[in-house]
Design an enzyme around this catalytic site. Structure first.
Site, short mmCIF file in Angstrom:
data_model
loop_
_atom_site.label_atom_id
_atom_site.label_comp_id
_atom_site.label_asym_id
_atom_site.label_seq_id
_atom_site.Cartn_x
_atom_site.Cartn_y
_atom_site.Cartn_z
N SER A 17 0.93 -1.23 0.06
CA SER A 17 -0.07 0.10 0.03
C SER A 17 0.92 1.32 -0.02
CB SER A 17 -0.93 -0.12 1.17
OG SER A 17 -0.23 0.26 2.27
N GLY A 18 2.09 1.10 0.23
CA GLY A 18 3.00 2.32 0.47
C GLY A 18 2.94 2.75 1.90
N GLY A 19 2.27 1.98 2.70
CA GLY A 19 2.42 2.22 4.26
C GLY A 19 3.72 1.31 4.93
N CYS A 106 -14.50 -5.53 2.10
CA CYS A 106 -13.49 -5.07 1.45
C CYS A 106 -12.42 -6.28 1.36
CB CYS A 106 -12.68 -3.88 1.56
SG CYS A 106 -11.12 -3.49 0.74
N CYS A 203 -11.95 2.91 5.04
CA CYS A 203 -10.83 2.85 3.80
C CYS A 203 -11.16 3.89 2.66
CB CYS A 203 -10.71 1.52 3.16
SG CYS A 203 -12.40 0.84 2.72
#
Length: 367
Positions: A17-19, A106, A203
């Site tokens: 996610s880039g996290g 999700c 989200c």
């Protein structure tokens, strides 16, 4: 001539996610010797700007992380699938004055269905991996989900609807890590996202104010906020915007020191009934029914009843309960529970094992 056993190097597709959590998951998988490739999943199109969704920033971070670890990154746009299978259902429920947890939906429909199938069938992966804080264990050819070591970050609540064939194909690298250690590792590795805040809340809403965002999609029918004695003390902006046990955003200002809480919704009269003080008996329930259980641990299926623990909210502390497994599944709380509402997910545990759970369909109060 001596024969050597050939060890297969498993191919894993990581949802990046880039996290910080998914980034350290990548580091762990590489350390364990897996052949890893990453996928950045784009789930939301509207309002894709720096102020709110930050998709561009997250994707840039993901690309930099993959470059650092010499890992290939794919971008897949699942916004249509997300809109159809998650957001549209969420809005339909709200417009019928019902609730549903979109993050659980999700996980069920996007991450562990569409993304998993894409990874296995298209990218030819052996497994997928995510940054969820949960532990997977195998026993007697069956797979089970346990709470992560970091109980404050445990995310098994969101995964109770997963099936055996899905869990079998999953790796959860962070299950035995504490968040504090994850952040320390990121800082030691000088990752660009080492100080990045963890995402919270629904989200697709992100940092946006829930009221301002959701009112664009649901019917707004203003009505009265009343007390149990039918005294009008305010106005609500639409029943769908409020949940049982809610205290904030009621806009009731009567100069009272004791706050009001949402106790009931009268759909036929378009009214919200509030009570004063969190200890009010009308805010608590003793018995719930769920019409179906998603079993992770199917060993409980043939039992008539079982003592276990239950959570009806992600951040809620578990409560002792008695589960009666019949056609209509009945759960009796050992102590009355605050703010129970039809549509919430009731997730069941035995010690640290997630047994499964279901959607609440009926509620009976303490009275």
């Amino acid at each position: 001539m001596k024969k050597y056993k050939i060890i297969k190097i498993f191919k894993v597709i990581l949802a990046l996610s880039g996290g910080i959590d998914s980034s350290i998951s990548l580091w762990i998988l590489k350390k364990l010797g897996y052949k890893v490739k990453c996928v950045f999943i784009k789930c939301w199109e509207e309002e894709n700007n720096n102020k709110y969704c930050n998709i561009k920033k997250d994707y840039k971070d993901a690309k930099n992380i993959c470059k650092l670890f010499n890992t290939k990154l794919y971008l897949i746009n699942l916004s249509y699938e997300y809109w159809k299978k998650v957001f549209n259902i969420f809005i339909k429920k709200l417009n019928k004055f019902k609730i549903i947890n979109p993050d659980i939906l999700c996980n069920k429909e996007i991450k562990f269905n569409t993304f998993l199938k894409f990874s296995i069938k298209i990218l030819k992966a052996d497994f997928i991996a995510t940054g969820h804080y949960v532990i997977k264990k195998k026993k007697n050819k069956k797979f089970f989900l346990f709470k992560s070591l970091d109980k404050n970050k445990d995310q098994s609540y969101f995964l109770y609807q997963l099936k055996q064939k899905q869990i079998k194909k999953c790796i959860f690298p962070l299950g035995k890590y504490y968040k504090t250690n994850v952040r320390k590792i990121a800082k030691n590795l000088n990752l660009i996202n080492a100080n990045k805040k963890s995402s919270t809340g629904i989200c697709f809403i992100g940092k946006k104010k829930y009221f301002n965002f959701i009112k664009k999609y649901i019917k707004q029918d203003y009505g009265n906020i009343i007390t149990l004695n039918k005294k009008i003390i305010g106005q609500h902006k639409g029943l769908s915007l409020y949940t049982i046990g809610q205290r904030k955003n009621l806009n009731i200002n009567l100069g009272q020191h004791i706050p009001y809480y949402v106790a009931k919704k009268n759909i036929s009269k378009n009214q919200i009934i509030v009570v004063k003080g969190k200890n009010n008996i009308n805010l608590y329930s003793s018995i719930i029914y769920i019409n179906k259980i998603y079993y992770i641990n199917k060993n409980i299926k043939n039992k008539k009843k079982i003592f276990c623990k239950i959570k009806i909210r992600y951040r809620q502390k578990e409560i002792n309960c008695l589960l009666y497994i019949k056609k209509n599944i009945k759960i009796i709380f050992k102590k009355p529970v605050f703010g129970v509402e039809i549509g919430q997910s009731a997730v069941l545990y035995k010690k640290n094992m997630c047994l499964g759970g279901g959607i609440i369909t009926k509620i009976f109060s303490t009275k």
